[in-house]
Design a protein around this motif. Structure first.
Motif, PDB file in Angstrom:
ATOM      1  N   LEU A   1     -14.761  60.364  52.655  1.00 41.01           N
ATOM      2  CA  LEU A   1     -15.718  60.203  51.566  1.00 41.01           C
ATOM      3  C   LEU A   1     -15.394  58.932  50.808  1.00 41.01           C
ATOM      4  O   LEU A   1     -14.296  58.384  50.922  1.00 41.01           O
ATOM      5  CB  LEU A   1     -15.655  61.406  50.619  1.00 41.01           C
ATOM      6  CG  LEU A   1     -16.018  62.782  51.215  1.00 41.01           C
ATOM      7  CD1 LEU A   1     -15.687  63.880  50.227  1.00 41.01           C
ATOM      8  CD2 LEU A   1     -17.487  62.836  51.609  1.00 41.01           C
ATOM      9  N   MET A   2     -16.377  58.458  50.031  1.00 43.44           N
ATOM     10  CA  MET A   2     -16.136  57.282  49.194  1.00 43.44           C
ATOM     11  C   MET A   2     -15.875  57.735  47.766  1.00 43.44           C
ATOM     12  O   MET A   2     -16.594  58.581  47.229  1.00 43.44           O
ATOM     13  CB  MET A   2     -17.345  56.342  49.230  1.00 43.44           C
ATOM     14  CG  MET A   2     -17.199  55.146  48.298  1.00 43.44           C
ATOM     15  SD  MET A   2     -18.457  53.874  48.582  1.00 43.44           S
ATOM     16  CE  MET A   2     -19.961  54.789  48.275  1.00 43.44           C
TER      17      MET A   2
ATOM     18  N   PHE B   1     -13.487  52.949  47.091  1.00 45.19           N
ATOM     19  CA  PHE B   1     -12.514  52.997  48.178  1.00 45.19           C
ATOM     20  C   PHE B   1     -12.734  54.290  48.963  1.00 45.19           C
ATOM     21  O   PHE B   1     -13.382  55.225  48.479  1.00 45.19           O
ATOM     22  CB  PHE B   1     -11.076  52.911  47.652  1.00 45.19           C
ATOM     23  CG  PHE B   1     -10.780  53.835  46.498  1.00 45.19           C
ATOM     24  CD1 PHE B   1     -10.249  55.095  46.708  1.00 45.19           C
ATOM     25  CD2 PHE B   1     -11.054  53.438  45.191  1.00 45.19           C
ATOM     26  CE1 PHE B   1      -9.980  55.944  45.660  1.00 45.19           C
ATOM     27  CE2 PHE B   1     -10.804  54.295  44.124  1.00 45.19           C
ATOM     28  CZ  PHE B   1     -10.259  55.546  44.352  1.00 45.19           C
ATOM     29  N   LEU B   2     -12.199  54.333  50.161  1.00 44.03           N
ATOM     30  CA  LEU B   2     -12.382  55.503  51.020  1.00 44.03           C
ATOM     31  C   LEU B   2     -11.180  56.426  50.951  1.00 44.03           C
ATOM     32  O   LEU B   2     -10.040  55.974  50.825  1.00 44.03           O
ATOM     33  CB  LEU B   2     -12.607  55.080  52.469  1.00 44.03           C
ATOM     34  CG  LEU B   2     -13.841  54.222  52.774  1.00 44.03           C
ATOM     35  CD1 LEU B   2     -14.002  54.064  54.279  1.00 44.03           C
ATOM     36  CD2 LEU B   2     -15.091  54.806  52.162  1.00 44.03           C
TER      37      LEU B   2
ATOM     38  N   MET C   1     -19.618  50.788  50.193  1.00 43.11           N
ATOM     39  CA  MET C   1     -18.365  50.521  49.503  1.00 43.11           C
ATOM     40  C   MET C   1     -18.175  49.024  49.250  1.00 43.11           C
ATOM     41  O   MET C   1     -17.857  48.595  48.141  1.00 43.11           O
ATOM     42  CB  MET C   1     -17.188  51.056  50.313  1.00 43.11           C
ATOM     43  CG  MET C   1     -15.834  50.842  49.656  1.00 43.11           C
ATOM     44  SD  MET C   1     -14.466  50.846  50.816  1.00 43.11           S
ATOM     45  CE  MET C   1     -14.788  49.346  51.715  1.00 43.11           C
ATOM     46  N   TYR C   2     -18.389  48.214  50.286  1.00 44.54           N
ATOM     47  CA  TYR C   2     -18.254  46.772  50.119  1.00 44.54           C
ATOM     48  C   TYR C   2     -19.265  46.236  49.118  1.00 44.54           C
ATOM     49  O   TYR C   2     -18.970  45.318  48.337  1.00 44.54           O
ATOM     50  CB  TYR C   2     -18.410  46.061  51.466  1.00 44.54           C
ATOM     51  CG  TYR C   2     -17.186  46.161  52.347  1.00 44.54           C
ATOM     52  CD1 TYR C   2     -15.933  45.778  51.880  1.00 44.54           C
ATOM     53  CD2 TYR C   2     -17.271  46.646  53.648  1.00 44.54           C
ATOM     54  CE1 TYR C   2     -14.804  45.869  52.669  1.00 44.54           C
ATOM     55  CE2 TYR C   2     -16.152  46.743  54.457  1.00 44.54           C
ATOM     56  CZ  TYR C   2     -14.914  46.357  53.965  1.00 44.54           C
ATOM     57  OH  TYR C   2     -13.805  46.454  54.749  1.00 44.54           O
ATOM     58  N   TYR C   3     -20.472  46.800  49.132  1.00 38.44           N
ATOM     59  CA  TYR C   3     -21.494  46.340  48.186  1.00 38.44           C
ATOM     60  C   TYR C   3     -21.059  46.599  46.746  1.00 38.44           C
ATOM     61  O   TYR C   3     -21.127  45.709  45.897  1.00 38.44           O
ATOM     62  CB  TYR C   3     -22.832  47.037  48.464  1.00 38.44           C
ATOM     63  CG  TYR C   3     -23.871  46.716  47.407  1.00 38.44           C
ATOM     64  CD1 TYR C   3     -24.441  45.445  47.325  1.00 38.44           C
ATOM     65  CD2 TYR C   3     -24.259  47.666  46.470  1.00 38.44           C
ATOM     66  CE1 TYR C   3     -25.366  45.130  46.338  1.00 38.44           C
ATOM     67  CE2 TYR C   3     -25.180  47.375  45.485  1.00 38.44           C
ATOM     68  CZ  TYR C   3     -25.734  46.108  45.430  1.00 38.44           C
ATOM     69  OH  TYR C   3     -26.651  45.799  44.447  1.00 38.44           O
TER      70      TYR C   3
ATOM     71  N   ILE D   1     -18.464  60.518  46.647  1.00 44.03           N
ATOM     72  CA  ILE D   1     -19.753  60.142  47.235  1.00 44.03           C
ATOM     73  C   ILE D   1     -19.755  60.404  48.740  1.00 44.03           C
ATOM     74  O   ILE D   1     -18.862  59.969  49.467  1.00 44.03           O
ATOM     75  CB  ILE D   1     -20.070  58.660  46.971  1.00 44.03           C
ATOM     76  CG1 ILE D   1     -19.997  58.350  45.470  1.00 44.03           C
ATOM     77  CG2 ILE D   1     -21.434  58.296  47.542  1.00 44.03           C
ATOM     78  CD1 ILE D   1     -20.970  59.146  44.603  1.00 44.03           C
ATOM     79  N   ASP D   2     -20.790  61.096  49.187  1.00 41.25           N
ATOM     80  CA  ASP D   2     -20.993  61.405  50.594  1.00 41.25           C
ATOM     81  C   ASP D   2     -22.265  60.700  51.060  1.00 41.25           C
ATOM     82  O   ASP D   2     -23.019  60.126  50.262  1.00 41.25           O
ATOM     83  CB  ASP D   2     -21.135  62.927  50.760  1.00 41.25           C
ATOM     84  CG  ASP D   2     -20.865  63.396  52.186  1.00 41.25           C
ATOM     85  OD1 ASP D   2     -20.720  62.542  53.086  1.00 41.25           O
ATOM     86  OD2 ASP D   2     -20.810  64.622  52.385  1.00 41.25           O
ATOM     87  N   CYS D   3     -22.515  60.734  52.364  1.00 34.60           N
ATOM     88  CA  CYS D   3     -23.759  60.183  52.897  1.00 34.60           C
ATOM     89  C   CYS D   3     -24.095  60.921  54.187  1.00 34.60           C
ATOM     90  O   CYS D   3     -23.223  61.536  54.805  1.00 34.60           O
ATOM     91  CB  CYS D   3     -23.654  58.686  53.150  1.00 34.60           C
ATOM     92  SG  CYS D   3     -22.499  58.257  54.450  1.00 34.60           S
TER      93      CYS D   3
END
Length: 480
Positions: free
Chosen positions: A376-377, A395-396, A422-424, A410-412
């Motif tokens: 997850l993030m 971060f993950l 995450m990078y965004y 945060i999930d997706c």
């Protein structure tokens, strides 16, 4: 860290016993050495070999680092015969005519690399018989001990050398104990040691005696082989890293002020990789995401959330490719903050330290239970880091872990590449979404309102791959 630094780190781990695991069934180096000593004593007693002068025992202050219990420190001269080279007189044509014996110099390393299959010059048998030059057999290590101190090579042929090099020849009685390629890998780490040993002359020079006295950490034979195999396995990846690092250096010249930020900015604007028609459009992807979320709501797996307003033109910070789409963070991501459970310091003090316990900026403790067991993030919800950005905001987290109430979870679904988002988040300013100054906070509503540029899923994956290729520390950023 450049590629050479990475190679040095791998070699250092190798000779410290940290690159491969020790295996009990492989025995110990001490057992092998004791066996060799017993055999040598018997051969001396039988008059088959002469007794050699013993090298001094290794003192504690000569061991620069700890090694595994199954290893032993030994002198290089204990396991290797050190053969010094010689240059036959150039004025005597008999030494250079009818030349059949390869004669090695530094030029051979520079012309063909570290594994020597031929030499540019040869000398005659008379040169060998009339001088002190001796033949270094195949599968020996060549070590430069004067002038270009620290240069090294591995010889695949029998040869002689000039006086710059010493041949490290594994002694016959140690042939079943010492793997030549392990000594070769060790030789790569010796430059600093040799320079410290160099005498005070006009050029650096390390005597045979000093080379013989160098301490080498010796693992059991099978472990030596596994170490060599692991190094050989890793080197192609280091070569790829070298290419990527060179690209980073080029980008650094192009974007000298903030290389990392520039790469991420290019990525989120659709300028880092090409768009491909076969990837489809983000509009189609967005519809798929909404259908998936409706399904999950109907199944009771996620809760229905408040409809977010359309993105206005003045909210769009930059142009994106035609097949991308601006969306709200909350429209494409799944928030799991309701599953978080904070634990006080006093509560955690009573728990065994097994699983990572995450806060706003990463792991802050360990606990004996876990809430999540998936990738997850996590995004920091509060704290000065939201504004100072001394650590990544997003971060993950992977494996089994616990999250307190200072990080959004945060999930997706299957239509979003978590690393891309995450990078965004780490590439943009979050100041407008943060409230408070004494205690900065980015609540769930503000997080959900952030506009996100959405590429098609295959392009998201290509962007992440390119970022991680160009940024040597990208993997660390993901797992912060």
């Amino acid at each position: 860290m450049n590629a050479q630094d990475l190679k040095n780190s791998i070699l250092q781990l190798a000779i410290q016993g940290k690159l491969v695991k020790q295996r009990e069934e492989e025995g110990t180096a001490k057992e092998l050495l004791e066996k060799i000593e017993a055999e040598k004593k018997q051969l001396i007693k039988e008059g088959k070999i002469k007794k050699q002068k013993e090298l001094p025992e290794i003192q504690e202050d000569e061991s620069p680092f700890d090694i595994p219990e199954s290893w032993e420190w030994v002198r290089l001269g204990t396991v290797c015969n050190i053969i010094n080279g010689f240059t036959p007189s150039k004025s005597n044509p008999k030494f250079w005519n009818n030349a059949t014996i390869p004669w090695f110099t530094i030029a051979d390393v520079r012309s063909q690399g570290r594994f020597i299959n031929y030499t540019e010059q040869s000398i005659s048998e008379e040169a060998i018989s009339k001088n002190s030059d001796r033949i270094v057999p195949k599968d020996s290590i060549l070590l430069c001990c004067t002038a270009s101190v620290g240069e090294y090579a591995y010889t695949n042929i029998a040869l002689t050398t000039n006086q710059q090099f010493n041949g490290l020849v594994i002694k016959d009685e140690y042939g079943g104990v010492v793997h030549p390629m392990y000594v070769y890998e060790f030789a790569k780490t010796l430059k600093r040691t040799l320079l410290l040993q160099a005498g005070k002359t006009t050029i650096n020079f390390v005597s045979v005696k000093k080379v013989s006295n160098i301490a080498i950490p010796l693992p059991p034979l099978e472990e030596q082989k596994r170490i060599v195999a692991k190094i050989e396995e890793l080197m192609p990846y280091v070569d790829k890293y070298d290419v990527a690092y060179s690209e980073v250096e080029e980008l650094n010249k192009k974007f000298p002020e903030d290389m990392q930020k520039s790469i991420l900015q290019y990525a989120i604007q659709g300028k880092l990789v090409e768009q491909r028609e076969e990837d489809g459009t983000a509009e189609d992807l967005y519809k798929q995401i909404q259908e998936e979320k409706k399904k999950l709501i109907k199944e009771g797996k996620i809760k229905k959330t408040k409809t977010l307003p359309e993105i206005t033109e003045d909210e769009i910070p930059f142009d994106i490719p035609e097949n991308w789409k601006w969306v709200r963070f909350g429209d494409i991501m799944i928030n799991r903050d309701s599953e978080r459970i904070p634990l006080s310091v006093s509560q955690r003090e009573k728990l065994d330290k097994i699983y990572d316990y995450y806060g706003a900026s990463g792991v802050i403790d360990k606990v004996d239970k876990f809430i999540f067991d998936e990738k997850l993030m996590l995004i920091g919800e509060d704290g000065a880091n939201l504004l100072t950005r001394s650590k990544p905001i997003a971060f993950l987290a992977e494996g089994k872990y616990w999250v307190n109430n200072h990080a959004h979870v945060i999930d997706c679904g299957d239509y979003i590449h978590l690393e891309f988002v995450m990078y965004y988040i780490n590439a943009i300013s979050l100041a407008k979404y943060v409230t408070g100054t004494a205690q900065p906070k980015m609540n769930q509503a503000n997080l959900n309102s952030i506009p996100v540029p959405l590429p098609p899923l295959p392009e998201q994956k290509r962007i992440v791959e390119k970022i991680e290729e160009l940024l040597p520390y990208a993997k660390q950023l993901i797992k912060w």
